[in-house]
Design an enzyme around this catalytic site. Structure first.
Site, mmCIF file in Angstrom:
data_model
loop_
_atom_site.group_PDB
_atom_site.id
_atom_site.type_symbol
_atom_site.label_atom_id
_atom_site.label_comp_id
_atom_site.label_asym_id
_atom_site.label_seq_id
_atom_site.Cartn_x
_atom_site.Cartn_y
_atom_site.Cartn_z
ATOM 1 N N SER A 194 0.854 -0.753 -0.338
ATOM 2 C CA SER A 194 -0.013 0.163 -0.033
ATOM 3 C C SER A 194 0.835 1.249 -0.247
ATOM 4 O O SER A 194 1.452 0.892 -0.404
ATOM 5 C CB SER A 194 -0.775 -0.049 1.136
ATOM 6 O OG SER A 194 -1.498 -0.563 1.304
ATOM 7 N N SER A 245 -3.504 -3.177 -2.759
ATOM 8 C CA SER A 245 -2.877 -2.583 -2.510
ATOM 9 C C SER A 245 -3.855 -1.346 -1.765
ATOM 10 O O SER A 245 -5.082 -1.143 -2.429
ATOM 11 C CB SER A 245 -1.626 -1.695 -3.608
ATOM 12 O OG SER A 245 -1.128 -0.323 -3.283
ATOM 13 N N ASP A 291 -3.902 2.204 -1.588
ATOM 14 C CA ASP A 291 -3.173 3.799 -1.871
ATOM 15 C C ASP A 291 -4.400 4.693 -0.851
ATOM 16 O O ASP A 291 -5.278 4.739 -2.043
ATOM 17 C CB ASP A 291 -3.385 3.503 -2.781
ATOM 18 C CG ASP A 291 -2.620 2.532 -4.201
ATOM 19 O OD1 ASP A 291 -1.289 2.890 -3.027
ATOM 20 O OD2 ASP A 291 -2.720 1.544 -4.895
#
Length: 365
Positions: free
Chosen positions: A243, A281, A283
């Site tokens: 991340s 991920s 983000d």
């Protein structure tokens, strides 16, 4: 774009991107090129390390005097939502930040949030508080750390908050970045700043990243492959548990809607560094303004220089997170190499050269 200089690091030292002559964009930085260039913003780290099993920690970004009775305008943007960003819904709904922003390891995020609430309730002005929205972001450091041990405890959180200060910000394998990996190399915490002119007035925008994402590294727009860096630059395998948490601070008078636009650009900037935005991920970017009393907000039509400043600062902060980090052997005996600065400079100045098995450069042909 080419690096503006070609300085070679001394053996064994780690330097920031600008120390190596790698300059992102054309805007001026603040004095420290750090998020603490924004007046009133402090940063604290607690590193929790018990090699080889534990490489973790917590990082606190602390705006001055923030609290439920003195919230700051803020915005948040999700690039890919595979994450545990605590406090998001109220931040989105009200557009206000009530606490410092804390970053840590995925399974420690909930303990960190509880510790942050306890710390905040002891602050002046919170004696009667019956509601509080802690904001805690996380990255999965399980590649190098025993994440199930949940090693970050209340005393670590309090130490990061109480020890937060202005001035230079430690980067690389520190605090919440102790066990993180990005773009196949050891990464960690990175920071940078810019001083854009908005409507004829200078302001400061600072960013801090907790870098832990996959993809193929790009530096100044150039793809940097393991082959171009030689055998010691072979990247480690990276699971889709990575991340990136980004915190943006500015002293420009912006409202929550405008800060959400700023946060969006911060996540966009990860693409410049080669981010893959994979399924696994998380983000996120959180952006806040430190001057809610500054009068009229900046006109939307004048925000262009700030957007560009944030794009450049995030790109540089990611590079700083990589260049400041050191090779780490962690949980399960896995070793993740640091980005070799000297070979990176070689690759940038001679991009078509390759490396022989012993590390010597082999010119094309």
């Amino acid at each position: 774009m080419e690096p503006t200089a070609h300085l070679q690091p001394a053996p064994g030292t780690r330097r920031r991107a600008r120390d190596l002559g790698i300059v992102v964009g054309h805007g001026d930085t603040g004095p420290l090129n750090a998020i603490t260039d924004v007046p009133g913003v402090r940063v604290g780290h607690t590193t929790v390390r018990r090699p080889p099993e534990v490489h973790s920690g917590v990082t606190a970004v602390v705006p001055g005097a923030v609290g439920p009775n003195a919230p700051l305008p803020a915005g948040v943007f999700t690039g890919n939502g595979y994450g545990k960003l605590i406090g998001t819904t109220q931040l989105t709904e009200l557009g206000t930040l009530e606490t410092p922003v804390l970053l840590t390891s995925t399974l420690s995020a909930f303990r960190v949030a509880d510790a942050l609430v306890g710390w905040m309730l002891e602050r002046p002005g919170c004696g009667e508080a019956q509601s509080l929205n802690p904001v805690v972001g996380e990255c999965n450091d399980g590649l190098l750390s025993d994440i199930r041990a949940r090693p970050v405890h209340e005393e670590h959180v309090r130490a990061a908050l109480d020890g937060a200060s202005g001035g230079p910000v430690a980067e690389g394998c520190v605090g919440a970045g102790t066990g993180t990996v990005a773009l196949g190399f050891k990464a960690g915490i990175g920071t940078a700043s810019r001083t854009p002119d908005l409507g004829g007035r200078p302001y400061t925008a600072g960013v801090l990243v907790q870098a832990n994402f996959g993809g193929t590294l790009r530096v100044l727009g150039r793809r940097v492959t393991p082959r171009s860096l030689g055998p010691t630059g072979d990247p480690a395998p990276l699971a889709e548990t990575g991340s990136c948490m980004i915190v943006v601070a500015t002293d420009a008078p912006l409202d929550a809607r405008q800060l959400t636009r700023v946060a969006r650009r911060a996540v966009f900037a990860l693409a410049r560094t080669g981010a893959a935005y994979s399924h696994g991920s998380g983000d996120y970017a959180i952006a806040f303004a430190t001057r809610p009393e500054a009068g009229a907000t900046v006109a939307d039509a004048e925000l262009g220089p700030l957007f560009e400043a944030v794009l450049d600062a995030v790109e540089e902060a990611v590079l700083n997170s990589l260049l400041a980090a050191t090779t780490t052997t962690g949980f399960g005996g896995r070793t993740v190499p640091a980005l070799p600065a000297d070979r990176l400079l070689d690759a940038l100045t001679d991009p078509v050269a390759t490396r022989l098995p012993d590390g010597r450069k082999q010119p094309p042909g």
